[in-house]
Design a protein around this motif. Structure first.
Motif, PDB file in Angstrom:
ATOM      1  N   LEU A 116       0.806  -0.956   0.105  1.00  0.00           N
ATOM      2  CA  LEU A 116      -0.253   0.040   0.120  1.00  0.00           C
ATOM      3  C   LEU A 116       0.902   1.155  -0.061  1.00  0.00           C
ATOM      4  O   LEU A 116       0.620   2.274  -0.823  1.00  0.00           O
ATOM      5  CB  LEU A 116      -1.030  -0.024   1.137  1.00  0.00           C
ATOM      6  CG  LEU A 116      -1.750   1.184   1.621  1.00  0.00           C
ATOM      7  CD1 LEU A 116      -3.128   1.268   0.467  1.00  0.00           C
ATOM      8  CD2 LEU A 116      -2.381   1.169   2.879  1.00  0.00           C
ATOM      9  N   ALA A 117       2.149   1.238   0.868  1.00  0.00           N
ATOM     10  CA  ALA A 117       2.776   2.378   1.056  1.00  0.00           C
ATOM     11  C   ALA A 117       3.574   2.623  -0.147  1.00  0.00           C
ATOM     12  O   ALA A 117       3.722   3.616  -0.600  1.00  0.00           O
ATOM     13  CB  ALA A 117       3.719   2.488   2.213  1.00  0.00           C
ATOM     14  N   ARG A 147       5.077   5.710  -4.930  1.00  0.00           N
ATOM     15  CA  ARG A 147       5.616   5.612  -6.453  1.00  0.00           C
ATOM     16  C   ARG A 147       4.433   6.672  -7.146  1.00  0.00           C
ATOM     17  O   ARG A 147       5.139   7.261  -8.203  1.00  0.00           O
ATOM     18  CB  ARG A 147       5.654   4.208  -7.028  1.00  0.00           C
ATOM     19  CG  ARG A 147       6.531   3.191  -6.262  1.00  0.00           C
ATOM     20  CD  ARG A 147       6.645   2.086  -7.100  1.00  0.00           C
ATOM     21  NE  ARG A 147       5.442   1.306  -7.113  1.00  0.00           N
ATOM     22  CZ  ARG A 147       5.110   0.463  -6.216  1.00  0.00           C
ATOM     23  NH1 ARG A 147       5.617   0.238  -5.070  1.00  0.00           N
ATOM     24  NH2 ARG A 147       4.078  -0.214  -6.356  1.00  0.00           N
ATOM     25  N   GLY A 148       3.369   6.594  -6.915  1.00  0.00           N
ATOM     26  CA  GLY A 148       2.330   7.226  -7.703  1.00  0.00           C
ATOM     27  C   GLY A 148       2.412   8.573  -7.591  1.00  0.00           C
ATOM     28  O   GLY A 148       1.931   9.417  -8.460  1.00  0.00           O
ATOM     29  N   PHE A 149       2.349   9.071  -6.184  1.00  0.00           N
ATOM     30  CA  PHE A 149       1.890  10.412  -5.669  1.00  0.00           C
ATOM     31  C   PHE A 149       3.053  11.012  -4.822  1.00  0.00           C
ATOM     32  O   PHE A 149       2.814  12.225  -4.641  1.00  0.00           O
ATOM     33  CB  PHE A 149       0.685  10.351  -5.075  1.00  0.00           C
ATOM     34  CG  PHE A 149      -0.313   9.743  -5.901  1.00  0.00           C
ATOM     35  CD1 PHE A 149      -0.948  10.153  -6.980  1.00  0.00           C
ATOM     36  CD2 PHE A 149      -1.064   8.201  -5.592  1.00  0.00           C
ATOM     37  CE1 PHE A 149      -1.896   9.597  -7.521  1.00  0.00           C
ATOM     38  CE2 PHE A 149      -1.852   7.757  -6.249  1.00  0.00           C
ATOM     39  CZ  PHE A 149      -2.505   8.188  -7.401  1.00  0.00           C
ATOM     40  N   PRO A 159      -3.446  12.483 -19.383  1.00  0.00           N
ATOM     41  CA  PRO A 159      -2.303  13.235 -19.596  1.00  0.00           C
ATOM     42  C   PRO A 159      -2.624  15.049 -19.579  1.00  0.00           C
ATOM     43  O   PRO A 159      -3.675  15.276 -19.878  1.00  0.00           O
ATOM     44  CB  PRO A 159      -2.003  13.024 -21.126  1.00  0.00           C
ATOM     45  CG  PRO A 159      -2.613  11.677 -21.346  1.00  0.00           C
ATOM     46  CD  PRO A 159      -3.641  11.424 -20.582  1.00  0.00           C
ATOM     47  N   GLY A 160      -1.603  15.554 -18.828  1.00  0.00           N
ATOM     48  CA  GLY A 160      -1.943  17.018 -18.635  1.00  0.00           C
ATOM     49  C   GLY A 160      -2.359  17.336 -17.340  1.00  0.00           C
ATOM     50  O   GLY A 160      -2.616  18.606 -16.937  1.00  0.00           O
ATOM     51  N   HIS A 161      -2.768  16.066 -16.572  1.00  0.00           N
ATOM     52  CA  HIS A 161      -3.316  16.406 -15.387  1.00  0.00           C
ATOM     53  C   HIS A 161      -2.677  15.650 -14.190  1.00  0.00           C
ATOM     54  O   HIS A 161      -1.976  14.518 -14.537  1.00  0.00           O
ATOM     55  CB  HIS A 161      -4.739  16.160 -15.163  1.00  0.00           C
ATOM     56  CG  HIS A 161      -5.450  16.954 -15.997  1.00  0.00           C
ATOM     57  ND1 HIS A 161      -5.825  18.233 -15.903  1.00  0.00           N
ATOM     58  CD2 HIS A 161      -5.715  16.739 -17.494  1.00  0.00           C
ATOM     59  CE1 HIS A 161      -6.402  18.980 -17.151  1.00  0.00           C
ATOM     60  NE2 HIS A 161      -6.502  17.841 -17.936  1.00  0.00           N
ATOM     61  N   ARG A 162      -2.594  15.854 -13.145  1.00  0.00           N
ATOM     62  CA  ARG A 162      -1.869  15.171 -11.842  1.00  0.00           C
ATOM     63  C   ARG A 162      -2.846  15.159 -10.593  1.00  0.00           C
ATOM     64  O   ARG A 162      -3.248  16.382 -10.238  1.00  0.00           O
ATOM     65  CB  ARG A 162      -0.676  15.755 -11.430  1.00  0.00           C
ATOM     66  CG  ARG A 162       0.052  14.795 -10.500  1.00  0.00           C
ATOM     67  CD  ARG A 162       1.625  15.072 -10.266  1.00  0.00           C
ATOM     68  NE  ARG A 162       2.325  14.474  -9.409  1.00  0.00           N
ATOM     69  CZ  ARG A 162       2.648  13.225  -9.321  1.00  0.00           C
ATOM     70  NH1 ARG A 162       2.626  12.753 -10.334  1.00  0.00           N
ATOM     71  NH2 ARG A 162       3.284  12.777  -8.403  1.00  0.00           N
ATOM     72  N   HIS A 163      -3.111  14.110 -10.197  1.00  0.00           N
ATOM     73  CA  HIS A 163      -3.695  13.968  -8.971  1.00  0.00           C
ATOM     74  C   HIS A 163      -2.942  14.533  -7.716  1.00  0.00           C
ATOM     75  O   HIS A 163      -1.639  13.746  -7.751  1.00  0.00           O
ATOM     76  CB  HIS A 163      -4.383  12.524  -8.552  1.00  0.00           C
ATOM     77  CG  HIS A 163      -5.145  12.346  -7.185  1.00  0.00           C
ATOM     78  ND1 HIS A 163      -6.335  13.010  -6.891  1.00  0.00           N
ATOM     79  CD2 HIS A 163      -4.469  11.735  -6.048  1.00  0.00           C
ATOM     80  CE1 HIS A 163      -6.480  12.487  -5.625  1.00  0.00           C
ATOM     81  NE2 HIS A 163      -5.495  12.015  -5.010  1.00  0.00           N
ATOM     82  N   HIS A 182       2.074  -5.482  -7.735  1.00  0.00           N
ATOM     83  CA  HIS A 182       2.573  -5.789  -9.182  1.00  0.00           C
ATOM     84  C   HIS A 182       1.693  -5.354 -10.419  1.00  0.00           C
ATOM     85  O   HIS A 182       1.815  -5.788 -11.384  1.00  0.00           O
ATOM     86  CB  HIS A 182       2.661  -7.422  -9.061  1.00  0.00           C
ATOM     87  CG  HIS A 182       3.499  -8.198  -7.932  1.00  0.00           C
ATOM     88  ND1 HIS A 182       4.723  -7.958  -7.767  1.00  0.00           N
ATOM     89  CD2 HIS A 182       2.845  -8.754  -6.920  1.00  0.00           C
ATOM     90  CE1 HIS A 182       5.265  -8.483  -6.848  1.00  0.00           C
ATOM     91  NE2 HIS A 182       4.050  -9.184  -6.195  1.00  0.00           N
ATOM     92  N   GLY A 183       0.667  -4.485  -9.911  1.00  0.00           N
ATOM     93  CA  GLY A 183      -0.335  -4.115 -11.127  1.00  0.00           C
ATOM     94  C   GLY A 183       0.075  -2.877 -12.042  1.00  0.00           C
ATOM     95  O   GLY A 183      -1.033  -2.565 -12.509  1.00  0.00           O
ATOM     96  N   GLU A 184       1.001  -2.283 -11.747  1.00  0.00           N
ATOM     97  CA  GLU A 184       1.342  -0.931 -12.622  1.00  0.00           C
ATOM     98  C   GLU A 184       1.521  -1.292 -13.992  1.00  0.00           C
ATOM     99  O   GLU A 184       0.918  -0.406 -14.759  1.00  0.00           O
ATOM    100  CB  GLU A 184       2.723  -0.723 -12.070  1.00  0.00           C
ATOM    101  CG  GLU A 184       2.543   0.129 -10.712  1.00  0.00           C
ATOM    102  CD  GLU A 184       4.061   0.666 -10.223  1.00  0.00           C
ATOM    103  OE1 GLU A 184       4.208   1.731 -10.852  1.00  0.00           O
ATOM    104  OE2 GLU A 184       4.559   0.134  -9.153  1.00  0.00           O
ATOM    105  N   GLY A 185       1.877  -2.461 -14.468  1.00  0.00           N
ATOM    106  CA  GLY A 185       1.883  -2.789 -15.838  1.00  0.00           C
ATOM    107  C   GLY A 185       0.467  -2.816 -16.398  1.00  0.00           C
ATOM    108  O   GLY A 185       0.163  -2.149 -17.482  1.00  0.00           O
TER     109      GLY A 185
END
Length: 391
Positions: A73-74, A79-81, A210-214, A285-288
């Protein structure tokens, strides 16, 4: 790895809310359903493999998340945000709506107001009223197909109604806004000024175009983190809503303890074992899979955009910045909300979400779920074109 999002998976006769309960919900049989926010795609193979392994083990005893779960979770949110999440900040629950109800009960009393921004995810209003609280609405402002926050109205509504809890939808469902850091900073400062706790529903955070970020609200400053409950789940991201698992991130120890007491007072304790292993595996493992899905959804959005422009120009797409839910403006046809709903059902043979369920501000709009095989979306659009050919 290649993923086949074009595969048509027959979901009928699987106890699917989306496909099997039209009659029970007052709808005719045979509609093409693009309403409820689940996807028509298989979950990531890694999550399926983890569940298969647990199934073959054959023992489904009481289970709780361990260190590996919290590490996955962490890792996902870092990685994402760039958002650091500590294990002790997390309270697990069966879902974001469950978490919202727990927060309503924990931080407000009967008769008090809870603020939302309509048009917005309709269970919020339902749960506020069902728990004897009052809906305080600071509506979003629509101008030329884009929605914004009326900050003066927001602050006035919080102050005048002594609002202690604000449910923020970020990214916003159904209008598709991904709030900018500047917007979130202004909103957060207003809530701090008036001692209003923010429950930030960020379940759609992984669907941003694309062009936006959470930006997680709690990641902006320590002060915001101390005043925010961040509701997350793998349910939307990996199509796992039926497994009933979510994670509420609460840095403030006092708020966390109060929230946890309210959640546990329902009798909820251990997690669903399949939800636990699927969530852990997907985040690890689900990023791809998600990257491939986002590219596919962008293609579906492009199809919807070009269709409306070329074949139904009196309708307008409210350009989504996030989510896999598209908000379509049919006000150009001059139909009442009831007439528009009937047009969708009786002439187009479609089951969409009529705009008024999100609040009266949604009159003239329809929400469509584009997380489906492209052939299904194309079929829906052809039905729309035929239904509105002479409208």
């Amino acid at each position: 790895m290649e993923y086949d999002f074009d595969e048509i998976i027959d979901r009928r006769n699987t106890s699917s809310l989306k496909y099997d309960f039209a009659k029970e919900r007052g709808m005719p049989e045979g509609l093409l359903p693009l309403w409820v926010a689940d996807m028509d795609f298989r979950a990531p193979p890694e999550a399926l493999s983890a569940m298969r392994e647990k199934l073959e083990h054959g023992v489904f005893g009481y289970s709780v998340a361990d260190a590996a779960y919290y590490e996955a979770l962490a890792g996902w949110f870092m990685r994402g945000f760039g958002y650091r999440v500590e294990r002790e900040w997390v309270v697990t629950s069966p879902g974001v709506v469950f978490a919202a109800v727990a927060a309503i009960r924990a931080f407000t009393s009967e008769g008090e107001g809870v603020l939302i921004q309509r048009p917005v995810y309709y269970p919020f209003s339902q749960m506020i009223r069902a728990n004897g609280r009052v809906v305080v609405n600071s509506p979003l402002v629509e101008s030329d197909g884009r929605y914004s926050i009326d900050f003066d109205d927001l602050e006035r509504k919080i102050a005048d109604n002594r609002v202690r809890l604000f449910i923020l939808c970020s990214p916003h469902n159904p209008v598709g806004r991904v709030w900018t850091r500047g917007e979130l900073e202004r909103l957060g400062e207003i809530c701090l000024k008036h001692s209003c706790i923010v429950l930030s529903d960020e379940v759609h955070c992984d669907f941003v175009y694309p062009g936006h970020r959470h930006t997680p609200l709690a990641s902006i400053s320590p002060e915001f983190a101390e005043n925010t409950l961040t509701c997350t789940a793998p349910s939307k991201t990996f199509n796992l809503p039926g497994l009933q698992v979510s994670n509420t991130i609460i840095q403030n120890a006092a708020l966390r303890a109060k929230f946890a007491r309210a959640a546990r007072s329902t009798g909820f304790e251990e997690m669903n074992i399949f939800g636990l292993v699927a969530c852990q595996s997907a985040y690890a493992h689900g990023e791809g899979w998600l990257d491939a899905l986002l590219a596919y959804l962008a293609g579906n959005l492009g199809l919807l955009r070009s269709f409306l422009s070329e074949s139904l120009p009196k309708a307008r797409l409210v350009e989504p910045e996030g989510t896999y839910l598209a908000w379509m403006d049919f006000r150009g046809f001059g139909l009442s909300p009831e007439e528009l709903d009937r047009m969708m059902v009786e002439r187009a043979g479609l089951w969409l979400d009529g705009g008024t369920i999100f609040g009266e501000e949604g009159a003239g709009f329809q929400r469509i779920n584009i997380a489906c095989p492209r052939a299904a979306l194309r079929q829906a659009l052809e039905r729309l074109a035929a239904a509105f050919a002479e409208a």
